[in-house]
Each structure stands twice: as structure tokens, then as C-alpha cells.
Scaffold this active site. Structure first.
Site, PDB file in Angstrom:
ATOM      1  N   LYS A  77      63.742  46.552  11.214  1.00  0.00           N
ATOM      2  CA  LYS A  77      64.679  47.428  10.518  1.00  0.00           C
ATOM      3  C   LYS A  77      63.885  48.326   9.585  1.00  0.00           C
ATOM      4  O   LYS A  77      62.829  47.925   9.071  1.00  0.00           O
ATOM      5  CB  LYS A  77      65.663  46.585   9.690  1.00  0.00           C
ATOM      6  CG  LYS A  77      66.928  47.317   9.316  1.00  0.00           C
ATOM      7  CD  LYS A  77      67.946  47.207  10.430  1.00  0.00           C
ATOM      8  CE  LYS A  77      69.208  47.958  10.112  1.00  0.00           C
ATOM      9  NZ  LYS A  77      70.192  47.812  11.205  1.00  0.00           N
ATOM     10  N   GLY A 177      91.542  48.904  14.459  1.00  0.00           N
ATOM     11  CA  GLY A 177      90.481  49.926  14.413  1.00  0.00           C
ATOM     12  C   GLY A 177      90.339  50.595  15.767  1.00  0.00           C
ATOM     13  O   GLY A 177      89.626  50.110  16.641  1.00  0.00           O
ATOM     14  N   GLY A 179      88.664  53.076  17.043  1.00  0.00           N
ATOM     15  CA  GLY A 179      87.535  54.011  17.040  1.00  0.00           C
ATOM     16  C   GLY A 179      86.728  53.851  18.313  1.00  0.00           C
ATOM     17  O   GLY A 179      87.267  53.486  19.359  1.00  0.00           O
ATOM     18  N   VAL A 181      84.632  51.617  19.383  1.00  0.00           N
ATOM     19  CA  VAL A 181      84.678  50.287  19.998  1.00  0.00           C
ATOM     20  C   VAL A 181      86.107  49.958  20.450  1.00  0.00           C
ATOM     21  O   VAL A 181      86.357  49.588  21.601  1.00  0.00           O
ATOM     22  CB  VAL A 181      84.159  49.203  19.015  1.00  0.00           C
ATOM     23  CG1 VAL A 181      84.347  47.810  19.599  1.00  0.00           C
ATOM     24  CG2 VAL A 181      82.695  49.459  18.682  1.00  0.00           C
ATOM     25  N   GLY A 182      87.058  50.092  19.525  1.00  0.00           N
ATOM     26  CA  GLY A 182      88.439  49.685  19.794  1.00  0.00           C
ATOM     27  C   GLY A 182      89.100  50.462  20.917  1.00  0.00           C
ATOM     28  O   GLY A 182      89.792  49.901  21.771  1.00  0.00           O
TER      29      GLY A 182
HETATM   30  P1  NAD Z   1      84.392  54.162  14.406  1.00  0.00           P
HETATM   31  O1  NAD Z   1      84.148  54.842  13.105  1.00  0.00           O
HETATM   32  O2  NAD Z   1      84.294  54.948  15.667  1.00  0.00           O
HETATM   33  O3  NAD Z   1      85.859  53.506  14.391  1.00  0.00           O
HETATM   34  C1  NAD Z   1      86.347  52.741  13.355  1.00  0.00           C
HETATM   35  C2  NAD Z   1      87.876  52.787  13.417  1.00  0.00           C
HETATM   36  O4  NAD Z   1      88.383  51.865  12.459  1.00  0.00           O
HETATM   37  C3  NAD Z   1      88.469  54.162  13.075  1.00  0.00           C
HETATM   38  O5  NAD Z   1      89.516  54.435  14.002  1.00  0.00           O
HETATM   39  C4  NAD Z   1      89.057  53.976  11.674  1.00  0.00           C
HETATM   40  O6  NAD Z   1      90.216  54.776  11.443  1.00  0.00           O
HETATM   41  C5  NAD Z   1      89.443  52.504  11.736  1.00  0.00           C
HETATM   42  N1  NAD Z   1      89.583  51.870  10.437  1.00  0.00           N
HETATM   43  C6  NAD Z   1      88.863  52.044   9.306  1.00  0.00           C
HETATM   44  N2  NAD Z   1      89.340  51.237   8.333  1.00  0.00           N
HETATM   45  C7  NAD Z   1      90.366  50.542   8.870  1.00  0.00           C
HETATM   46  C8  NAD Z   1      91.255  49.579   8.374  1.00  0.00           C
HETATM   47  N3  NAD Z   1      91.150  49.144   7.132  1.00  0.00           N
HETATM   48  N4  NAD Z   1      92.199  49.070   9.224  1.00  0.00           N
HETATM   49  C9  NAD Z   1      92.278  49.500  10.494  1.00  0.00           C
HETATM   50  N5  NAD Z   1      91.458  50.414  11.017  1.00  0.00           N
HETATM   51  C10 NAD Z   1      90.528  50.941  10.216  1.00  0.00           C
HETATM   52  O7  NAD Z   1      83.411  52.905  14.421  1.00  0.00           O
HETATM   53  P2  NAD Z   1      82.933  52.040  15.678  1.00  0.00           P
HETATM   54  O8  NAD Z   1      81.656  52.584  16.194  1.00  0.00           O
HETATM   55  O9  NAD Z   1      84.076  51.846  16.610  1.00  0.00           O
HETATM   56  O10 NAD Z   1      82.558  50.668  14.952  1.00  0.00           O
HETATM   57  C11 NAD Z   1      83.547  49.750  14.539  1.00  0.00           C
HETATM   58  C12 NAD Z   1      82.873  48.455  14.144  1.00  0.00           C
HETATM   59  O11 NAD Z   1      82.145  47.935  15.249  1.00  0.00           O
HETATM   60  C13 NAD Z   1      81.849  48.533  13.012  1.00  0.00           C
HETATM   61  O12 NAD Z   1      81.877  47.308  12.322  1.00  0.00           O
HETATM   62  C14 NAD Z   1      80.541  48.678  13.749  1.00  0.00           C
HETATM   63  O13 NAD Z   1      79.451  48.235  12.945  1.00  0.00           O
HETATM   64  C15 NAD Z   1      80.785  47.734  14.900  1.00  0.00           C
HETATM   65  N6  NAD Z   1      79.948  47.968  16.068  1.00  0.00           N
HETATM   66  C16 NAD Z   1      79.945  49.165  16.722  1.00  0.00           C
HETATM   67  C17 NAD Z   1      79.194  49.320  17.871  1.00  0.00           C
HETATM   68  C18 NAD Z   1      79.227  50.608  18.661  1.00  0.00           C
HETATM   69  O14 NAD Z   1      78.732  50.602  19.785  1.00  0.00           O
HETATM   70  N7  NAD Z   1      79.799  51.681  18.152  1.00  0.00           N
HETATM   71  C19 NAD Z   1      78.409  48.263  18.360  1.00  0.00           C
HETATM   72  C20 NAD Z   1      78.421  47.039  17.675  1.00  0.00           C
HETATM   73  C21 NAD Z   1      79.210  46.909  16.536  1.00  0.00           C
END
Ligand code: NAD
Length: 370
Positions: A77, A177, A179, A181-182
Site C-alpha cells: 500500500k 447502495g 452504485g 458494485v450494487g
Molecule cells: P459507488 O460510489 O459507485 O456506490 C456507492 C453507492 O452507495 C452509491 O449509489 C451511493 O448513493 C450509495 N450510498 C452511499 N451512502 C449510502 C447509505 N448510507 N445508504 C445507502 N446507500 C448509500 O461505490 P462502489 O464502487 O459501488 O463501492 C461500494 C462499496 O464496495 C465500498 O465499500 C467499496 O470500498 C466496496 N468495493 C468496491 C469495489 C469495486 O469494484 N468498485 C470492489 C471491492 C469493494
């Protein structure tokens, strides 16, 4: 700042390098934690309050995450002091200066983390070449666009379903969420016949017991709107998503959303961690005591890092999807079987698996202690 040797144990850290270039205000740290499995991969975090200790802790997490994902990579890191929202030209100077200073440390491969993105990685490629998660134009696989992590989650869930006698077709699921991932987890699970009954974003929750239309939800987000503007659903506040009864509950937003105080509100058969550390250890314990199957974050959400490692080896999207499917299925099965056999928490089984793989790799090295 704590002496790094206070942090040293039988796994690492292997190298700790402080970088200081007063001429451009550059202050950063690289921790290469362990390279027994191969050159380390881990993100560059840019923030005003970073420390060597935090960097070492995050590097160790990467050692375990990469080993649990079964990648031929160790963990590292880097942290860079500064406000990530500083003027772009200044940020570019710092990133370029930082990677140049670390040019000869071949045991570390740059990747993005909080405060850095694929454009920063393109600058690293331009300077030294040793980097993952690049823009498509310079050989990257856009992992959020293709849904690498959501795809991996859907495979972890498919394997886990066998362990709790759940049929994916018709299973009701909830995603906190919507975003990167979701959204993709919803897309892949819906394609397999599961039914999204509730999703949320930072504006609130949308619920429909008969199911939500995934294309409609994605179109709303693409238009910059909230999922709560979905027509044909019941709007609730953000926290209400915890109470919705379902078969699969997926946190994909923020850390620590489930704690001892609210874990008993979950009414689900499976809890699959898309987000990083979405639940405390004490809450995980309670969850499993209630017989809810729990797949820890670094097993379930490894799709992104597997995609990045595939990119580094020169593979494309097809190779990335194949690697994610194969590794997610095997690792999920191994963790769930161990947890069942040894009657331990799935998180403990996953950590033990990762540690075992690192120790095994270390045993092949010249100065091995295992
Ligand atoms: P993102 O910013 O694309 O999406 C996050 C989503 O969560 C957004 O839609 C936002 O509106 C929503 N959100 C924020 N606060 C919220 C709340 N209190 N209640 C409900 N929804 C809420 O982020 P992402 O890339 O999808 O990452 C999401 C999580 O997954 C993070 O913890 C990230 O570290 C983890 N993660 C992501 C990846 C990846 O490939 N992107 C891989 C491993 C882990």
C-alpha cells in the site's frame, strides 16, 4: 509516528520506504508487506492525515485479500499526503514525482484507492509502467463499467445457495447502495432469476414486494437521479432497508452499517458483503449464531482485484470474467466448507485460509520460517 518495527511480525512488512521531495511538497510512504506470492498490489491512498502505521495496516489487509483471492501477488500500500481535491496540475506533479521516486521498487504495483483514480494511474503508466486499473485507452479493463465485483458477488451467492438450500431462481434480494458494485450485482442476480425487492442509495430506499425492474433502476442512476424516483415502488428512508425481509441481503455502500445494535433487525438467510467492512466482528458473530450464512467482504468482493490482476498480465475482459468466476466459486466453497466443518465464523475461516496460503508461499523462500 510509531516506529515501524513495532508493527513487524512473522509476515512483514518487508519494506517501508518514506519519500520526501521538498521541492514539490511531496511526502509519501510505501509499505510492501509481503511478496512471497508475487509482487505486491495495493492502492495509493491520497489524504491529508495519512500515517505510516495506517499504511502498514492497509498493506497487511492487501496481503490477505490477494492471497484469499488466490492471486500470485503479495500485499502493499502507498499513502500520499495531500488534499485529493487539490488543483489537477499539482496532483499530477505529486503522483508523477511519487512513482518516479519508487521506480526501482519492483515489488510494488501501483493501483488506485481513496483519493486517486484511473487518470492518476495513467500518469503512473506514463512514468514507470508498473500499474493496474488503467483507462481503457491505455490497456485497462474498466472494472466498474463491466461490473467485475458485482459479477463475482453473483457467483459467490450461487455457491453459497447450496449451503443454505436456497434456489436462486425466485430468491428475493435486497441491495444497500446502488452504485458500481450494487447495480451490477442486481443486474447479474436478476439475470439468474432472483428478484430485487428493495434497493437504496444515499437518498433512501425503494421497495416493491413483487420486484423492481433493474433496467429502470439503472436508467435512473445513469440520468443522475436517485433510485427513490422509481415509479411503482414504495419509498422509505435509507435505514428502513435493514428491516426488509428477503433471502439475500447485500451491503454495497458504506463501512460499519451493521453493528450489534441493529444486526437483529436483519431478516434474511444470507448476508453477502459487497462493501468493505460493512459489519462489525461482534455483529458477524450474532448473525451466524442466528444461522444466517455470511460471506465476508474480502471473499465476496474480490472480483475487482482479480480483474486488475488479469489486466496486469495482459488479459482482456473475457479472461477477467473467467478468472473471477473460477476463483470466486472455489474460494467461497472452501471458506464455507471450512467454517461448517470446524464450526468457526466464516471470517475466521477466510483469514485462516489467507494466512495459510501466505505461509505456504513463504515456506518456498530461501529464508523461510514456516
Ligand atoms: P459507488 O460510489 O459507485 O456506490 C456507492 C453507492 O452507495 C452509491 O449509489 C451511493 O448513493 C450509495 N450510498 C452511499 N451512502 C449510502 C447509505 N448510507 N445508504 C445507502 N446507500 C448509500 O461505490 P462502489 O464502487 O459501488 O463501492 C461500494 C462499496 O464496495 C465500498 O465499500 C467499496 O470500498 C466496496 N468495493 C468496491 C469495489 C469495486 O469494484 N468498485 C470492489 C471491492 C469493494
Amino acid at each position: 509516528m510509531k516506529d515501524v518495527f513495532n508493527l513487524a511480525d512473522d509476515l512483514g512488512p518487508f519494506k517501508v520506504i518514506h519519500v520526501h521531495e521538498p521541492g514539490i511538497g511531496l511526502k509519501g510512504v510505501l509499505v510492501v508487506d509481503n511478496v512471497a506470492r508475487g509482487p505486491s498490489i495495493g492502492g495509493v491512498r491520497m489524504a491529508t492525515d495519512v500515517t505510516t502505521e495506517e499504511c502498514a495496516r492497509l498493506a497487511r489487509a492487501m496481503t490477505f485479500k490477494n492471497a484469499a483471492a488466490d492471486l500470485a501477488h503479495g500485499g502493499g500500500k502507498a499513502v500520499l499526503a495531500g488534499d485529493p481535491k487539490m488543483p489537477k496540475a499539482q496532483k499530477e506533479t505529486l503522483i508523477r514525482g511519487f512513482c518516479r521516486a519508487l521506480e526501482e521498487v519492483e515489488q510494488y504495483i501501483f493501483a488506485p484507492d481513496m483519493g486517486t483514480d484511473e487518470e492518476c494511474m495513467a500518469w503512473v503508466k506514463d512514468e514507470i509502467g508498473r500499474v493496474v486499473a488503467l483507462p481503457r485507452e491505455v490497456g485497462g479493463i474498466p472494472l466498474d463499467e463491466i461490473g467485475a465485483t458485482g459479477f463475482g458477488l453473483s457467483h459467490a451467492i450461487d455457491v453459497a445457495a447450496e449451503f443454505c438450500d436456497l434456489e436462486i431462481r425466485g430468491a428475493r434480494f435486497v441491495v444497500q447502495g446502488f452504485g458500481a458494485v450494487g447495480k451490477h450485482a442486481t443486474r447479474f442476480l436478476s439475470a439468474a432469476g432472483a428478484i430485487p425487492v428493495a434497493v437504496s442509495d444515499s437518498a433512501g430506499t425503494i421497495y416493491n414486494a413483487d420486484g423492481l425492474d433493474v433496467d429502470h433502476l439503472i436508467a435512473l442512476k445513469s440520468a443522475g437521479k436517485s433510485v427513490t424516483e422509481y415509479e411503482g415502488g414504495e419509498r422509505r428512508d435509507g435505514d428502513a432497508i435493514i428491516d426488509i425481509e428477503c433471502d439475500i441481503w447485500i451491503p454495497a455502500a458504506r463501512p460499519d452499517v451493521i453493528q450489534e445494535g441493529n444486526v437483529d433487525r436483519l431478516k434474511t438467510r444470507m448476508f453477502v458483503q459487497g462493501a468493505n467492512i460493512p459489519i462489525t466482528y461482534a455483529a458477524e458473530k450474532k448473525l451466524q449464531q442466528r444461522g444466517i450464512l455470511n460471506i465476508p467482504d474480502f471473499i465476496a468482493n474480490a472480483g475487482g482485484v482479480i480483474c486488475a490482476a488479469t489486466e496486469y498480465q495482459g488479459g482482456g475482459e473475457t479472461a477477467a470474467f473467467a478468472a473471477i468466476e473460477e476463483k470466486l466459486r472455489r474460494n467461497t466453497r472452501e471458506v464455507l466448507e471450512t467454517a461448517q466443518r470446524e464450526q468457526v465464523l466464516t471470517r475466521d475461516a477466510a483469514l485462516a485460509l489467507a494466512r495459510r496460503r501466505v505461509e505456504q508461499a513463504m515456506s518456498y523462500r530461501r529464508w523461510n520460517i514456516f
